[in-house]
Design an enzyme around this catalytic site. Sequence first.
Site, short mmCIF file in Angstrom:
data_model
loop_
_atom_site.label_atom_id
_atom_site.label_comp_id
_atom_site.label_asym_id
_atom_site.label_seq_id
_atom_site.Cartn_x
_atom_site.Cartn_y
_atom_site.Cartn_z
N ASP A 72 51.14 -85.43 112.23
CA ASP A 72 51.91 -85.31 113.36
C ASP A 72 52.53 -83.82 113.48
O ASP A 72 53.25 -83.52 112.27
CB ASP A 72 52.54 -86.50 113.58
CG ASP A 72 53.65 -86.07 114.90
OD1 ASP A 72 53.17 -86.47 116.07
OD2 ASP A 72 54.69 -86.07 114.71
N GLU A 107 47.38 -82.03 114.68
CA GLU A 107 47.97 -82.08 116.02
C GLU A 107 48.87 -80.69 116.22
O GLU A 107 50.10 -80.68 116.02
CB GLU A 107 49.08 -83.12 116.17
CG GLU A 107 49.39 -83.38 117.58
CD GLU A 107 50.60 -83.91 117.85
OE1 GLU A 107 51.22 -84.39 119.13
OE2 GLU A 107 51.69 -83.72 116.77
#
Length: 677
Positions: free
Chosen positions: A335, A389
């Site tokens: 993330d 991401e």
Amino acid sequence: MITDNDRQRAMRFISSDDYLELHLEAIARRIALISSTLRELTDGQGALGDFASGHTYYGLHFHDGEWVLREWAPNATAIHLIGDVSSWQPHEDMAFQRIDANGTWELRLPGERLRHGDLYRLYMQWPGGVGDRIPAWARRVVQDPVTHIFNAQVWHPEKPYPWQVEKFTAADEPPLIYEVHVGMAQPEGRVGGYVEFTENVLPRVVAAGYNTLQIMAIPEHPYYGSFGYHVSSFFAPSSRFGTPEEFKALVDAAHGAGLRVLIDLVHSHAVSNEVEGISRYDGSEYQFFHKGHRGRHIAWDSRLFDYAKPQVLHFLLSNCRYWLDEFRVDGYRFDGITSMLYLDHGLGKAFTSYEDYFNPNVDEDALCYLALANQLIHQVRPDAVTIAEDVSGMPGLARPWEEGGIGFDYRFAMGVPDNWIKLTKDIRDEDWHMGGLWYELNNRRQDERTISYTESHDQALVGDKTLIFRMIDAEMYYHMGMGDHHMVVDRGIALHKMIRLITLATAGHGYLNFMGNEFGHPEWIDFPREGNNWSYHYARRQWHLADDPNLKYSQLALFDREMIALAKSYNVLASPAARLLWERDDDKILIFERGGLIWAFNFNPTRSFADYQFSSPPGKYDIVLDSDDVRFGGYDRIDRTISHVALAARDKFHPPHRLSIYLPHRTALVLKPGKKV
């Protein structure tokens, strides 16, 4: 120093993109930093497995009849264990001893002093201050339901979890990812658990045809509404969902059903909390994080790691290995990569030039950490999957280390959902530009594998709505019954199917869906917070909508199942990129070939085309998927028993062969080649 090997990797890296040649020195310098850091951490051996094993040394362990608790706290002057064992008071027999110059502290206790389930924390002293701390390497952290206070918990079951699938290897096929959140996966307004997810939701994922489970918010986080992004205890699976054994059982059951399991790994920042987290853990601001302004993410109210420190690399790399070893997960969604890569965190920035990727704003220490993390993960588990991401488009994230890349297996095509938001929110579909849509769906680096999606949790979590609710809005409350033909609802359902199908068909190498969105889950996601009076109403999944045969949600769920099955049957995502056959903006038509199939989309809101002709490979074609099928909530305007034959052109001014089909408005057809004619 840049070695010959470093420069060779850099040359291999730029060979796929002429625009990178101008930045050869910067690329070589970064590769040299990764190489030299790897040598330093491994004493020149190159294997990170031994280095990244801090979880086997630090934290609380039971060995040979005694408890051993070790923590790294270089600025501490004294540490005491407090908890149930000491009536929450520091006692001298619970004092740690500093055992090395690096700042490692150790406490040894007889086996009978601690029991399974005991609560504890650390009483930490440092120059000029004192404070309670939860051990940084704690594997179990629980919150008191009344006081809401978090504490570490001794977790030592009599028997280890009995794994049913001893060695899992996922099928060698592109990832079809079903993204989930365990807590909000239940229909009631409360926090769901690992057990009920395994029993009630996992079978739905299997039936839907997805092959990969991506579980969000697993590492412990004090604020439920953070969606797991503000991690406090990096080695503890969130206890609000259940026990570690129950999480293992979830992973085990997924493996038994043939699904790989990924979890969201948040190493881009950490929660600012000091008692619950690791901020100012030993009293210093800079133990795990940067000093001053650079150590704080103002927009996220969180702390930022100093990736140049060997001890931080040890902590984070050990965390990468821990979840693979202890819970047998099969990889990670990393993330917040964009925030890691740039000193300004990419906030409000449009990345329009290669200069944006090769300037002093790039945090090369963070880039180095990501490369090391990928090397470690793939050394420990060669079949593991890692996904980046990143919204910035940093070149090389998903290229192998041998080619000078950072080593992720995939990167998310984050521009695709953003484009769907723009189109459905701001532009009438009669004004959608087909050439622009084709570009956005296929705009990716050809030398890096990507995963596309229409919407993830992000699109509905940050104050927006699910895709279908954006198109239908309040009419979903009144006109989703079978036989209730409402113009707004019919438009939304037709576009929902087409948007998801064309996103899957053009996806680079994988596809993702957030739980419930496949059947058109309405409204938005909103976790309990002060602003909504701590309500769980929008932090749930209304599975009954898809289960009710009298509602149109069931038709969308069926379409998604057949769409996924088609992609698997024809190995679409493992096929070369889609090849455009026909694009007409005035007609709102897009037709392309991929996986041996012809995919025809008519986005026109009003015009249906009889005998629509376009260039195609020769042969006979049969319809294998029709979004207008009445089973999917369509109008059933097409006779799917008819075969279509691509006819040779009558003159030299036309393509060699042309196929003619009936293509109704807001309809997608997929045709497979039949026997040659």
